[in-house]
Write a protein that holds these residues in place. Sequence first.
Motif, PDB file in Angstrom:
ATOM      1  N   ALA A   1      -8.812  46.323 -70.422  1.00 22.19           N
ATOM      2  CA  ALA A   1      -8.629  47.161 -69.234  1.00 22.19           C
ATOM      3  C   ALA A   1      -8.497  48.622 -69.644  1.00 22.19           C
ATOM      4  CB  ALA A   1      -7.390  46.709 -68.474  1.00 22.19           C
ATOM      5  N   LEU A   2      -7.752  48.854 -70.714  1.00 30.95           N
ATOM      6  CA  LEU A   2      -7.575  50.223 -71.180  1.00 30.95           C
ATOM      7  C   LEU A   2      -8.895  50.798 -71.684  1.00 30.95           C
ATOM      8  CD1 LEU A   2      -5.892  52.672 -71.850  1.00 30.95           C
ATOM      9  CD2 LEU A   2      -5.141  51.580 -73.953  1.00 30.95           C
ATOM     10  N   ARG A   3      -9.622  49.990 -72.441  1.00 35.03           N
ATOM     11  CA  ARG A   3     -10.909  50.484 -72.961  1.00 35.03           C
ATOM     12  C   ARG A   3     -11.853  50.854 -71.814  1.00 35.03           C
ATOM     13  NH1 ARG A   3     -12.391  48.230 -78.910  1.00 35.03           N
ATOM     14  NH2 ARG A   3     -10.517  49.154 -79.784  1.00 35.03           N
ATOM     15  N   GLU A   4     -11.871  49.993 -70.786  1.00 29.61           N
ATOM     16  CA  GLU A   4     -12.740  50.282 -69.641  1.00 29.61           C
ATOM     17  C   GLU A   4     -12.335  51.580 -68.963  1.00 29.61           C
ATOM     18  OE1 GLU A   4     -12.770  46.806 -67.115  1.00 29.61           O
ATOM     19  OE2 GLU A   4     -13.697  45.643 -68.735  1.00 29.61           O
ATOM     20  N   LEU A   5     -11.026  51.734 -68.794  1.00 27.22           N
ATOM     21  CA  LEU A   5     -10.533  52.958 -68.157  1.00 27.22           C
ATOM     22  C   LEU A   5     -10.884  54.185 -68.983  1.00 27.22           C
ATOM     23  CD1 LEU A   5      -6.956  52.183 -66.843  1.00 27.22           C
ATOM     24  CD2 LEU A   5      -8.803  53.253 -65.543  1.00 27.22           C
ATOM     25  N   GLU A   6     -10.736  54.060 -70.286  1.00 25.83           N
ATOM     26  CA  GLU A   6     -11.010  55.212 -71.147  1.00 25.83           C
ATOM     27  C   GLU A   6     -12.482  55.588 -71.065  1.00 25.83           C
ATOM     28  OE1 GLU A   6      -8.695  54.784 -74.956  1.00 25.83           O
ATOM     29  OE2 GLU A   6      -7.561  56.129 -73.624  1.00 25.83           O
ATOM     30  N   ALA A   7     -13.323  54.559 -70.895  1.00 21.22           N
ATOM     31  CA  ALA A   7     -14.753  54.847 -70.778  1.00 21.22           C
ATOM     32  C   ALA A   7     -15.059  55.471 -69.409  1.00 21.22           C
ATOM     33  CB  ALA A   7     -15.554  53.564 -70.970  1.00 21.22           C
TER      34      ALA A   7
ATOM     35  N   VAL B   1     -12.812  57.244 -67.270  1.00 23.49           N
ATOM     36  CA  VAL B   1     -12.250  58.564 -66.988  1.00 23.49           C
ATOM     37  C   VAL B   1     -12.817  59.560 -68.004  1.00 23.49           C
ATOM     38  CG1 VAL B   1     -10.114  59.888 -66.774  1.00 23.49           C
ATOM     39  CG2 VAL B   1     -10.152  57.481 -66.133  1.00 23.49           C
ATOM     40  N   PRO B   2     -13.491  60.604 -67.534  1.00 23.21           N
ATOM     41  CA  PRO B   2     -14.149  61.520 -68.462  1.00 23.21           C
ATOM     42  C   PRO B   2     -13.159  62.230 -69.390  1.00 23.21           C
ATOM     43  CG  PRO B   2     -14.744  62.002 -66.175  1.00 23.21           C
ATOM     44  CD  PRO B   2     -13.666  60.975 -66.137  1.00 23.21           C
ATOM     45  N   ALA B   3     -13.572  62.388 -70.645  1.00 21.37           N
ATOM     46  CA  ALA B   3     -12.698  63.023 -71.637  1.00 21.37           C
ATOM     47  C   ALA B   3     -12.305  64.435 -71.207  1.00 21.37           C
ATOM     48  CB  ALA B   3     -13.399  63.055 -72.994  1.00 21.37           C
ATOM     49  N   GLY B   4     -13.249  65.135 -70.573  1.00 15.73           N
ATOM     50  CA  GLY B   4     -12.972  66.504 -70.131  1.00 15.73           C
ATOM     51  C   GLY B   4     -11.848  66.542 -69.106  1.00 15.73           C
ATOM     52  N   LEU B   5     -11.850  65.549 -68.224  1.00 16.31           N
ATOM     53  CA  LEU B   5     -10.803  65.467 -67.202  1.00 16.31           C
ATOM     54  C   LEU B   5      -9.449  65.187 -67.845  1.00 16.31           C
ATOM     55  CD1 LEU B   5      -9.754  65.331 -64.331  1.00 16.31           C
ATOM     56  CD2 LEU B   5     -10.654  63.008 -64.151  1.00 16.31           C
ATOM     57  N   ILE B   6      -9.453  64.288 -68.836  1.00 16.57           N
ATOM     58  CA  ILE B   6      -8.200  63.973 -69.534  1.00 16.57           C
ATOM     59  C   ILE B   6      -7.652  65.239 -70.185  1.00 16.57           C
ATOM     60  CG2 ILE B   6      -7.208  62.704 -71.483  1.00 16.57           C
ATOM     61  CD1 ILE B   6      -9.130  60.416 -70.828  1.00 16.57           C
ATOM     62  N   GLU B   7      -8.561  65.992 -70.784  1.00 17.80           N
ATOM     63  CA  GLU B   7      -8.109  67.199 -71.480  1.00 17.80           C
ATOM     64  C   GLU B   7      -7.583  68.244 -70.480  1.00 17.80           C
ATOM     65  OE1 GLU B   7     -10.779  69.078 -74.435  1.00 17.80           O
ATOM     66  OE2 GLU B   7      -8.898  69.008 -75.578  1.00 17.80           O
ATOM     67  N   ILE B   8      -8.297  68.428 -69.381  1.00 15.77           N
ATOM     68  CA  ILE B   8      -7.833  69.403 -68.380  1.00 15.77           C
ATOM     69  C   ILE B   8      -6.468  68.995 -67.838  1.00 15.77           C
ATOM     70  CG2 ILE B   8      -8.293  70.243 -66.026  1.00 15.77           C
ATOM     71  CD1 ILE B   8     -11.251  70.314 -66.816  1.00 15.77           C
ATOM     72  N   ASN B   9      -6.286  67.692 -67.659  1.00 14.44           N
ATOM     73  CA  ASN B   9      -5.015  67.205 -67.146  1.00 14.44           C
ATOM     74  C   ASN B   9      -3.876  67.385 -68.147  1.00 14.44           C
ATOM     75  OD1 ASN B   9      -3.413  65.762 -65.151  1.00 14.44           O
ATOM     76  ND2 ASN B   9      -3.325  64.151 -66.685  1.00 14.44           N
TER      77      ASN B   9
ATOM     78  N   LEU C   1      -5.136  59.492 -63.063  1.00  6.68           N
ATOM     79  CA  LEU C   1      -6.259  60.431 -63.155  1.00  6.68           C
ATOM     80  C   LEU C   1      -7.471  59.933 -62.398  1.00  6.68           C
ATOM     81  CD1 LEU C   1      -6.694  61.952 -66.682  1.00  6.68           C
ATOM     82  CD2 LEU C   1      -6.210  63.064 -64.518  1.00  6.68           C
ATOM     83  N   LYS C   2      -7.599  58.631 -62.365  1.00  9.16           N
ATOM     84  CA  LYS C   2      -8.744  58.050 -61.688  1.00  9.16           C
ATOM     85  C   LYS C   2      -8.556  58.116 -60.178  1.00  9.16           C
ATOM     86  CE  LYS C   2     -11.132  53.827 -61.447  1.00  9.16           C
ATOM     87  NZ  LYS C   2     -10.922  52.384 -61.483  1.00  9.16           N
ATOM     88  N   GLY C   3      -7.334  58.427 -59.763  1.00 14.33           N
ATOM     89  CA  GLY C   3      -7.053  58.494 -58.330  1.00 14.33           C
ATOM     90  C   GLY C   3      -6.880  57.110 -57.732  1.00 14.33           C
TER      91      GLY C   3
END
Length: 614
Positions: free
Chosen positions: A80-86, A88-96, A21-23
């Motif tokens: 690393a996961l926590r950083e990524l979660e912070a 990548v925007p939640a809205g983008l995760i949801e749209i995906n 998602l982060k590209g």
Amino acid sequence: MNDDKLNILKILDRITYLLELKGENVFKINAFRKAYGTISGVEDDLYSMYENGGLAQLPGIGKGILSVIADYYSMGYSNALRELEAEVPAGLIEINSIRGLGPKKAVMLYYDYEITDLSILEAYCVSGEITKIKGFTQATADKLLENIRVYKLNKTQLRLDGASVLINQIEEVLSGISEIQLFSVTGAFRRAMEVIPKIEFVLFTEEPLRVAGILSEKLNIQDFEFDSELHFQGVYNIFFYLTLSRTDYFKRLYETTGSKEFLLKFPFPAVDGDNNYANQGKSALTTNRAVNDDNIATGGNTTLPANKVLNDNNTAAGGNTALPANKVDAEKTKPEIPSEKEIFDKIGIRYIIPEMREEQILSRLEDERFLNSDLVLSAFKGSLHFHTNYSDGANTLSEMVSAAAAIGYEYFAVCDHGKAAFQAGGMSETRVFQQKEEIDKVAEEHNVKIFRGLEADILRDGSLDFGDDFLNNFDFVVASIHSRYALDKEEMTKRILKAVENPHTDVLGHPSGRILLERPEFEADFKKIIDACRANDVAIEINASPYRLDLDWRRVYYARDKGCIFSINPDAHSTSQLLNVKYGIMAARKGGMKCSEVINCFTLEEFNNFLGRK
Ligand SMILES: [Zn+2]
Ligand SMILES: [Zn+2]
């Protein structure tokens, strides 16, 4: 598999997803994918391997992956996961998460068109605005709207695998509380439904306040945050029903297990007189209601289910403290229900296992074939549909066979994809011959029988992706649909009938194509298809992947009425998925299936006879 390994795999899976998602560049993403495959194939104790440096020697386990694992063992989560979660925007995760988009389109919509949450996406689809964006037509807009609707509906539901993890964790806590005299999971999970809208437990304790207090402390918020970080989708409703006597406990268990239709036909039995169960039931309900209604109210509204539910329980029960103590005394003079079996005796019918307490059994109570299912994992002898690195599996044949043998399987049929399934790395003719050599080698090494199987693709016209002559190279053929789900009902039915009638077909794989909580069944005349399986001696698969559980158990009743045989397969793509077969067993038990109807339970000789039947 132990929880640590499972948790680490989930973290790696989540990181891969977020990197996409982060590209992030494709090499980095693939590194995490590869590590996932390697770790899922590790059979020794992961922690010892990590400590003694053995893990670092494995292919694909570099510094980045090791630091994720180090984090996990030292803190229980990954930085690393926590950083990524912070990041990548939640809205983008949801749209995906909306089916039909995928990371590339989701990223484009989010950044280029400022579609930053679902409601904006919905508005774009409704207004038709989205058709101005390259690649989107009115038809895609309509499809997206439908997918958004399904997504919203499914957001709070769990598949059996996710529910099991959560339930195991809760059960561990409950077993450690000495004030709880009896407890059981109940509701949809106990009935082995394929999708779990809420997780429910019944507890019997004479000290409800204390128990509520301990639970609220033990199932602390952290735990639940941790779980959601590990890819549980959003927020789940978790209910604890506290009962104050054995009788109330079994009443509550009975009444929360059966389906609506089952309970309507067989309600908890009322008996005349003072010592009657019905009265007990009512008084229990009053007490319970204070607790349970609260559960429901809170469960539905909170993002922190367990803690909040329990705190409110404290309050609710706190108002009633005088009641429970009296009630417990009163119960002692009444006859107890020592088990659920007792309830069926009172009703005057045979005991029915929880999984089968459905509408479908009501008309078949007298039918011998629909006595309680006897299916258990220990009866399984043949592991028949799994993949290896010859197509889209993560492990080698040798790894798959030794993992399956460790579960107790005695013979095997590797079923990698055929050449039409290019998206799944399907095998060319050359690869098929290479695999034959490997099969012979591994069979000798392990001193077991490995059949040459294939998961053939059913092409649009119903033919399989290898011709008749070439199919003679295989002992065992599972025929499945992996593309073109949108044919009309008649064409789809014809297509599948043709595949079932193919003399090489032994099993019809995941017959309806559904992906639970994601994709509905395709349209087809399933009765006709089931009839054809019966007529052609083709076993119907109960695909045990918790994402599929296909054939649907509701159709299993019809198929068993007709006398079909079945094959229950994990469709494992890694060693860790082999045990998914237990979900298939749950679904098959729901349909009352017996070992004698399942080809995986055949002895090697019986299975050979099955293969030679036509
Ligand atoms: Zn398949
Ligand atoms: Zn498969």
